[in-house]
Design a protein around this motif. Structure first.
Motif, mmCIF file in Angstrom:
data_model
loop_
_atom_site.group_PDB
_atom_site.id
_atom_site.type_symbol
_atom_site.label_atom_id
_atom_site.label_comp_id
_atom_site.label_asym_id
_atom_site.label_seq_id
_atom_site.Cartn_x
_atom_site.Cartn_y
_atom_site.Cartn_z
ATOM 1 N N GLY A 119 -1.301 -0.669 -4.349
ATOM 2 C CA GLY A 119 -2.359 -1.542 -3.064
ATOM 3 C C GLY A 119 -2.173 -2.985 -2.759
ATOM 4 N N ASP A 145 0.967 -0.997 0.074
ATOM 5 C CA ASP A 145 0.055 -0.057 -0.069
ATOM 6 C C ASP A 145 0.935 1.570 0.059
ATOM 7 O OD1 ASP A 145 -2.323 -0.592 0.192
ATOM 8 O OD2 ASP A 145 -2.253 -1.501 2.129
ATOM 9 N N GLU A 178 -8.588 5.402 -6.622
ATOM 10 C CA GLU A 178 -9.235 3.703 -6.216
ATOM 11 C C GLU A 178 -9.714 3.826 -8.084
ATOM 12 O OE1 GLU A 178 -11.440 2.522 -3.525
ATOM 13 O OE2 GLU A 178 -10.458 3.880 -1.909
ATOM 14 N N ASN A 205 -5.416 -2.027 -7.055
ATOM 15 C CA ASN A 205 -7.264 -0.607 -6.828
ATOM 16 C C ASN A 205 -6.807 0.555 -6.825
ATOM 17 O OD1 ASN A 205 -6.515 -0.975 -3.882
ATOM 18 N ND2 ASN A 205 -9.041 -1.182 -3.249
ATOM 19 N N LYS A 206 -5.203 0.414 -6.036
ATOM 20 C CA LYS A 206 -5.398 1.834 -6.694
ATOM 21 C C LYS A 206 -4.388 2.642 -7.704
ATOM 22 C CE LYS A 206 -4.509 1.070 -2.083
ATOM 23 N NZ LYS A 206 -4.246 1.670 -0.571
ATOM 24 N N ILE A 266 -3.343 10.092 -6.053
ATOM 25 C CA ILE A 266 -3.983 8.651 -5.185
ATOM 26 C C ILE A 266 -5.989 8.379 -5.936
ATOM 27 C CG2 ILE A 266 -4.834 6.409 -3.667
ATOM 28 C CD1 ILE A 266 -2.209 8.409 -2.027
#
Lengths: 624, 338
Positions: free
Chosen positions: B238, B224, B256, B242-243, B254
């Motif tokens: 991540g 992360d 998502e 998913n980021k 950042i």
């Protein structure tokens, strides 16, 4: 006009002018730092050298590139001594002074002999310039110049007239006045113009108008001397009887560069020169940068420390490696020089000394780095130190420094100074075939290789990266004897310290015995080192000529010192150490040989005058 | 490589010297990965030189069976430059630390990089002076309490990769000491790079600054906090992948993935971008505000210093002929005395 009439006129003109033969003459071109005095001086030197005189020069200029115009601090001078005999110095007192402005006159008049020739650019003796030079009254009118043969020449006006046809704007045209002055002095000393005319053509090939203007100014100055009624006497200095051979004029810095190139060639190696620009050593860097056809790898480093470290790396990898700098630069390099001492990597550090401490007098000479050279590092850190004695000698000294460095696997410090670095003299071109090769052997055998196994001289092997099977590690930590592994053992440190010291002492076997000029025993031994050679030798010649029991010991090797020095010191009643510092060699001699010495110390940013040495000697000798 | 049987063993590159770093030091892992890289590439020991400065990391050369030079504080790049210019055929590695390379030796590092000397420089960044027993270093955080800053450091930290990019570096990368795989990839690419390759390794000093890179090394959280840079790929990170990093004006942010945001919206990593802007932007992403990029930031090709130096010599020799001493001695005005 018929030929006959023309010739007749010439003969009359010549008859009007007397000519006197001199054994030698010292002249000084002095002006503002932008007046081109260095150039005029260099041209006069080259013409005299090519003519066959022995020459010795002393360029003296301010640290500022363009100091405030007309001020005393901005005066730039170039002194030339040229002779029908062998000479060692640029001369004590001037036979002729060319002063391009009042400041140049003020600064240099005291060095002009009584009755000496004084040429001044009368155009520049304005109220403002006189004030800048701190003259209360115009010396051209006050009568204070009575003791000299004063020639007031409107040099600027004459120059502008002479170059009018080129159409150059006045500012540019007036810049040719140095050539006018040079032409006049060429006439005064009966020198040919051809050399300088050729030089002008080459130098200004891309700007023909400037070339033409300079040539016109030069000829105009010469012709003015020839025709003007005021000049009734000119001088001749015939060629000197030098040792037969081919000669060229060389500055010490040029000679150092040529010596390094030659040494690398004699060793069959490329030369790596890592350096950071610094006055007065940069000319070595310039000269080497222009000689890439000799496979010279010049690295202009980001600072003094990097320059030193780069040569350690290059030497480690098998190049002949050197750096050049001046006092403050050496101070910065010292930690790295210590690294070269403990890793026992061969390299040469040239120190063109200047006035200190700190930034000191960047453009002026001094010999105050002897301590720094011999003992100026952390820890017990000895290295060989030698000093060149004259401009041409820098060539031989540089070769000698490389020879010792690679034989003993050590950094070597070569001391020169601003005086001999910038000064020049004729250099007899050596026969290439007569130069001794420099023998280098690299370790190659993995069976017998040990990084710190020493040979009969005390040197460790030079094993260069790329050699299969000899991978090893070196560095600044103390080494174990023979294996070279890191070792903190107390006895080992003692042993290694002693081995490193002994190795440097062993250099004594490679240096010639100390010689003494003049009397080999007697009342007074004059002791000198480095660039003071010329003044001390000339003074000794005079003293010996006068029947004094005087000898001159000029020391080339300062660490180690030749084996017979102790014996020489015993043979004289008085020992006088002459140096441009507060007594550094004196201190070393007293410590090393437990002798009483006297010192003659000068720290004015200037070389010794011969008479200063002679007077001190006479004072010591008394009625003897 | 197929010929695994003939491939040397990393142990063959170990020297006989006992390694003396503190147990648990991050340096061990870096040593292991470099030896593996050497073995993998089958480098010739005799053609490899490792030059170091002073500090814990700088003991490195003693532990590798090639040519080694443990120089003085901060000066390794200068010594190494001399080696490389003297013999460009050698592979020259420089080992340095945050104090050695960025404090006392900052000048040499900058100038070596701008010249593009063919050196592989590994900077072990542990944000502390270890060998002198725990003073703050140029990379220590603002406010860091150490022996020499008991009330907190008032120096602002320097960012090694930003410095390197500012000095026009041609290859720059970052690794974390616990990630052997990435280190090997990066070392290998550095070895293949012709100019200066600069690699920052986050290295744990478990005695004086333990855990200062825990966010980047702890398996539980590191995914992360790190973005693995892959050339030509969108910057996704991540644990759940998913980021991503998206450019908002000139600033990275950042985002998502999902809810209308696809990888196409993300910043695409381009290590070969001719302009250093992209790499510099990445170098300014700092924990905890942003994930920190690891891997290769930039890899471009430019002539190396040693190439230029030697080709200049070559050209002058072509033009003037190989230098002859006789000619040199008599250049300029000469005269004869009989």
């Amino acid at each position: 006009m018929s030929t006959a009439t023309k010739k007749d006129k010439q003969t009359k003109a010549e008859a009007r002018k007397r000519s006197e033969e001199l054994m030698h003459a010292a002249i000084l071109f002095a002006g503002d730092s932008g007046d081109g005095m260095q150039l005029a001086g260099t041209q006069f030197t080259n013409a005299s050298a090519v003519f066959g005189n022995d020459v010795s020069t002393f360029p003296d200029y301010p640290a500022e590139i363009r100091a405030p115009a007309g001020t005393l601090g901005g005066v730039s001078g170039f002194q030339i001594h040229f002779a029908h005999q062998k000479i060692h110095t640029p001369g004590d007192r001037l036979d002729a002074l060319v002063a391009m402005n009042p400041a140049a006159l003020k600064v240099n008049l005291k060095n002009l002999k009584e009755g000496g020739v004084l040429i001044v650019n009368s155009d520049e003796f304005t109220k403002a310039n006189l004030a800048r030079a701190k003259f209360d009254a115009n010396p051209l009118e006050s009568g204070e110049l009575q003791p000299y043969r004063l020639y007031k020449v409107p040099i600027t006006t004459h120059t502008l007239e002479a170059v009018k046809e080129t159409g150059l704007p006045p500012k540019q045209a007036s810049r040719c006045k140095n050539f006018y002055a040079l032409g006049l002095v060429f006439w005064l000393y009966d020198r040919p113009l051809e050399n300088t005319l050729r030089w002008i053509d080459t130098k200004f090939a891309k700007v023909p108008a400037v070339a033409t203007a300079n040539a016109l100014a030069l000829k105009a100055g010469y012709n003015f001397g020839d025709t003007a009624e005021i000049f009734d006497l000119r001088y001749k200095v015939l060629p000197a009887k030098l040792e037969p051979g081919i000669y060229r004029n060389m500055t010490g810095n040029q000679a150092t560069a040529l010596g390094l190139i030659t040494a690398a060639r004699l060793a069959g190696k490329p030369l790596f020169y890592g350096s950071y620009p610094i006055t007065p050593a940069s000319d070595v860097l310039h000269e080497l940068s222009a000689r890439k056809e000799f496979d010279v790898r010049v690295f202009q480093a980001e600072d003094e420390i990097a320059a030193m470290c780069s040569i350690i790396g290059a030497a480690y990898a098998g190049n002949v490696a050197a750096t050049g700098t001046s006092g403050p630069g050496v101070a910065l390099k010292q930690e790295a020089i210590g690294l070269a001492v403990i890793t026992e990597v061969p390299c040469v550090v040239v120190n063109v000394q200047r006035g200190g401490p700190s930034t000191g007098l960047p453009t002026k000479t001094e010999q105050a780095d002897l301590f720094q050279a011999i003992i100026g590092r952390n820890g017990e850190c000895p290295l060989p130190v030698l000093a060149a004695r004259s401009p041409a000698d820098c060539f031989d000294a540089a070769i000698e420094a490389v020879r010792i460095a690679v034989k003993y696997m050590t950094p070597v410090m070569l001391l020169t100074d601003g005086y001999i670095g910038n000064g020049s003299e004729p250099w007899r071109v050596p026969d290439v075939g007569s130069l001794q090769p420099i023998k280098i052997t690299h370790a190659t055998d993995p069976e017998t290789f040990q990084p710190y196994l020493r040979d009969e001289h005390g040197a460790r092997p030079w094993a260069i990266p790329g050699t299969p099977g000899l991978q090893h590690r070196i560095g600044g930590l103390e080494k174990e004897h023979i294996t070279g592994n890191v070792c903190y053992d107390p006895e080992n440190h003692q042993k290694m310290t002693e081995l490193r010291a002994r190795k440097i002492e062993n250099v004594v076997h490679d240096i010639p015995d100390q010689d003494v000029y003049g009397q080999s025993e007697g009342d007074l031994l004059l002791i000198s080192w480095g660039g003071t050679f010329g003044a001390v030798r000339t003074a000794t010649e005079d003293l010996v000529h006068d029947g004094r029991k005087v000898g001159h010991m000029h020391m080339r090797w300062l660490n180690p010192m030749p084996a017979n020095v102790a014996d020489i010191l015993k043979r004289f009643k008085h020992l006088l150490v002459c140096e441009l510092n507060m007594g550094q060699l004196q201190f070393v001699l007293q410590a090393r040989y437990r002798v009483e010495t006297l010192g003659l110390h000068k720290v004015q940013g200037k070389p010794f005058m011969v008479h200063e040495i002679a007077e001190k000697a006479e004072e010591i000798l008394g009625g003897n | 490589m197929s010929a695994t049987a003939t491939k040397p063993n990393p142990k063959q590159y170990k020297s006989s010297q006992e390694v003396r770093w503190c147990p648990g030091c991050g340096d061990y892992s870096i040593l292991t990965q470099l030896l593996k890289t050497f073995a993998d590439l089958g480098v010739k020991k005799e053609n490899t030189v490792i030059v170091s400065g002073i500090g814990c990391s700088s003991r490195f050369p003693y532990y590798v069976d090639c040519y080694g030079f443990h120089s003085i504080h901060g000066r390794a790049p200068a010594v190494a430059t001399g080696v490389k210019v003297a013999n460009p055929d050698l592979d020259v590695w420089v080992i340095t630390g945050d104090g050695d390379g960025l404090s006392i030796g900052g000048n040499h590092l900058i100038h070596t990089i701008r010249r593009n000397v063919g050196l592989k420089i590994i900077l072990f960044n542990n944000k502390i002076y270890g060998l002198t027993k725990g003073q703050y270093s140029p990379t220590s955080e603002f406010g860091k309490k150490t022996k020499s800053s008991p009330f907190g450091a008032i120096d602002h930290p320097i960012h090694p990769i930003s410095i390197a990019i500012g000095a026009e570096v041609t290859f720059v990368a970052r690794c974390v000491d616990v990630d052997g795989k990435l280190m090997q990839q990066v070392f290998r690419r550095a070895a293949e790079h012709k100019g200066t390759a600069f690699i920052e390794v986050y290295q744990d000093c478990n005695v004086y600054n333990h855990g200062s890179f825990a966010y980047a090394s702890d398996r539980k959280v590191r995914d992360d906090h790190l973005v693995y840079l892959e050339h030509g790929k969108p910057m996704i990170f991540g644990k759940e992948k998913n980021k991503g990093i998206r450019l908002n004006g000139t600033e990275p942010e950042i985002v998502e993935l999902g809810k209308g945001i696809t990888p196409d919206d993300l910043l695409i990593h381009d290590e070969r971008a001719p302009s250093p802007t992209h790499a510099y932007l990445l170098s300014r992403m700092h924990y905890p505000e942003m994930p920190e990029p690891v891997g290769i930031f930039r890899d471009i090709e430019l002539p190396t210093y040693e190439q230029l130096l030697h080709s200049q010599i070559h050209d002058v020799i072509e033009q003037r002929g190989k230098g002859e001493l006789e000619k040199l001695f008599t250049s300029g005005d000469t005269w004869k005395v009989d």
